[in-house]
Each structure stands twice: as structure tokens, then as C-alpha cells.
Design an enzyme around this catalytic site. Structure first.
Site, PDB file in Angstrom:
ATOM      1  N   HIS A 220      -5.659   4.978  10.565  1.00  0.00           N
ATOM      2  CA  HIS A 220      -7.124   4.903  10.470  1.00  0.00           C
ATOM      3  C   HIS A 220      -7.676   3.914  11.494  1.00  0.00           C
ATOM      4  CE1 HIS A 220      -6.033   1.489   7.716  1.00  0.00           C
ATOM      5  NE2 HIS A 220      -7.063   0.908   8.304  1.00  0.00           N
ATOM      6  N   HIS A 252      -8.496  -4.387  -1.069  1.00  0.00           N
ATOM      7  CA  HIS A 252      -7.115  -4.524  -0.620  1.00  0.00           C
ATOM      8  C   HIS A 252      -6.575  -5.875  -1.090  1.00  0.00           C
ATOM      9  CE1 HIS A 252      -6.938  -1.098   2.026  1.00  0.00           C
ATOM     10  NE2 HIS A 252      -7.846  -1.542   2.855  1.00  0.00           N
TER      11      HIS A 252
HETATM   12 FE   LIG Z   1      -7.697  -1.006   7.627  1.00  0.00          FE
END
Ligand SMILES: [Fe+2]
Length: 314
Positions: A220, A252
Site C-alpha cells: 500500500h 495499528h
Molecule cells: Fe501503512
């Protein structure tokens, strides 16, 4: 100083009109140029250089190359020598070969991905200008991405064959380009196989990341948003525009960023990355995630694999 930051990424797209609709209307980028080969150049409102994304029409999706900006022209000579001394061949690029840029160099990472370095790019300025600027401009569409933040490259990893391009890339970036290791995932029976790394030159948790997989590719590229509310609103805008979302708003563990994973119309995965994460500094002790906590690191709330993270990439 050497490498300063991520400069631009060249993405292959299957349908230019659909891609432009996505990067302009959803991401909020503006088209700043188009060349004789049909490549389209775009920038975000908070970026000053002329472009950070190049879209190239192709039969396959993915990434052609990724370019980082160095601070001084002389850095190109220094880094060329260091890359060559490392054992990787370097090709000079004349001024203009990278559109609107000065001279540059290009080489392939151990994983095979093409990386470019340049020192000069034509600047158009931020949309809010530099004199008494407003905090954000009025006429930006979509999620109003601030800037291209980082990219995650998939690298071949096959411990049984002794292949680990994650570790090779990481060592190269550290030794030849002075990138710092922010975080890593260590796997295997002895916990000594570097399966993923996050590396930085700026003060953000990562300017590039490498994750092991069956083949090389682009996992990504990520665009920066300020904070969590912007991430929620961005997901609303994606739904309104029928964007294929891979993973809905999440945190995350690794880098602490607030994320959404989603796909452009060609299947290239994009991400929103919001929040400071933390202040990355050259003397920060690297963070290690163990194999049993791998998914906690990637999707902190559930600690479980989500979306098509490991299976789908271009
Ligand atoms: Fe990332």
C-alpha cells in the site's frame, strides 16, 4: 543530511479516468501535470512540490518505482557511491528525466523494487500559501489528504529456501541510505527471522516499510490525515463513493497510527495514516513484535487478521 523524505510514487492503473476520479474526488488530490505519454501527476493540498503521485496507464496494477528526495544535490553523489560500494549498480538520470525534477539516480533494492533519489523538484506551494495561511483550504474535495506519507513494499520471504528480502532491504537501507529501524516483527522457531520492518528518515514512525510475502509487490501507499475524526469521516466519504474498503477504521499497534485500508479502482491498496504515531528519533531503541503478537501489532483492537492484508497486493 542525505535522504529527506518520500517524494513520489509511480502507480500503474488500469483505467485512468476511474483512477483520477478516485485520487481527485476521494483522496482530494489535484492534477498538476500530464506528460506526452499520458502519465498524470497529482499533489495533495499540504504538499509544496509539484507532485507526489504519478499515475501510469497499464494492463497491470502495482508500483513502477518509488522516489525519495535528498536534501542537497551533492547527496546524490555521496549516496551513489555508497549504493555502488554496497554492491548495487546505479543508473544516473539526467535533469528532466523525472518530470520537473533535477538530476537523479535509480537502482533496485535487494527485493527488486526500483528506488529513485533526486534533490530538486519544481515547487507549486501549499494550497494555503505561506503568508498568514489558513489552517486548511476551502476548495479541496474528498478526504482532503495532507500528503503522501509512506509506502509498504512486499518482499520475498521464504525461510526454507533461505530467502529473506525484508532483512536484505533493511540492512541496505540502514547501511547505504542511513535509514533508522523503528519497529520490526521477528518470527520463526528462534524468533530471529526479520519478517517485517518499519524504517524512517523523518520524525514519523516510518517513511518506508517492508513485509515478507511470497512475491515482491506493492502492499500500500498511505496518505496522512490529522486525527481520528478525520479517519472516521474519510471512511464515510469512501462509502459515499463506493470505494472498496479492506479494513475499516482501526488502530495499528505498530506505529500507533489510525488506519483505513482501501483500494483504488485498479486494486492498488491505499491507506489513511493519521496521528503523530510517536516522535521517531535516530537514537530511539527499535520496537520488536513477536510472532504470537503479530496481528496485535497490525490491528491492535482485535489482534486478529483482517481484510486481505496478507493475501492481496499489487
Ligand atoms: Fe501503512
Amino acid at each position: 543530511m542525505g535522504v529527506m523524505r518520500l517524494g513520489h510514487i509511480n502507480l500503474r492503473v488500469l483505467d485512468m479516468d476511474a483512477a483520477l476520479k478516485h485520487y481527485e474526488n476521494v483522496m482530494g488530490m489535484a492534477q498538476t501535470d500530464k506528460d506526452e505519454d499520458g502519465n498524470v501527476y497529482l499533489k495533495c493540498w499540504d504538499e509544496w512540490d509539484k507532485y507526489s503521485v504519478i499515475l501510469s496507464q497499464s494492463d497491470t496494477a502495482g508500483m513502477n518505482n518509488i522516489a525519495y528526495k535528498v536534501e542537497r544535490d551533492s547527496d546524490l553523489d555521496d549516496l551513489k557511491k555508497r549504493v555502488e560500494d554496497y554492491g548495487i549498480s546505479v543508473t544516473d538520470m539526467a535533469a528532466g528525466e523525472m518530470r520537473s525534477c533535477g538530476r537523479g539516480i535509480k537502482f533496485n533494492l535487494p527485493s527488486g523494487h526500483e528506488m529513485r533519489l533526486y534533490a530538486e523538484k519544481e515547487a507549486l506551494g501549499k494550497d494555503v500559501g505561506t503568508t498568514n495561511p489558513e489552517p486548511w483550504p476551502d476548495d479541496v474535495k474528498g478526504i482532503k489528504a495532507h500528503w503522501l506519507d509512506h509506502a509498504l513494499l512486499m518482499c520475498e520471504l521464504d525461510p526454507e529456501k533461505g530467502v529473506n528480502k525484508v532483512a536484505e532491504n533493511t540492512a541496505f537501507m540502514r547501511d547505504a541510505l542511513d535509514f533508522y529501524l523503528g519497529e520490526q516483527v521477528l518470527v520463526g522457531p528462534d524468533g530471529d527471522i526479520q519478517a517485517a520492518t518499519w524504517m524512517f528518515r523523518t520524525s514519523t514512525p516510518h517513511d518506508i516499510a517492508f513485509v515478507g510475502g511470497p512475491k515482491m509487490g506493492l502492499h500500500h501507499c498511505a496518505f496522512f490525515l490529522d486525527e481520528w475524526n478525520d479517519v472516521l469521516k474519510a471512511a464515510d466519504i469512501m462509502a459515499k463513493n463506493d470505494v472498496k474498503v479492506d479494513v475499516t477504521p482501526q488502530r495499528h499497534g505498530i506505529t500507533r497510527g489510525y488506519t483505513i485500508y482501501f483500494f483504488d479502482p485498479s486494486g492498488n491498496r491505499n491507506e489513511t495514516f493519521a496521528g503523530l504515531g510517536y516522535l521517531a528519533q535516530p537514537d530511539m531503541p527499535p520496537v520488536t513484535w513477536t510472532e504470537d503478537q503479530l496481528w496485535r501489532g497490525i490491528f491492535y483492537h482485535t489482534g486478529e487478521e483482517a481484510g486481505a492484508f496478507t493475501t492481496v497486493y499489487t
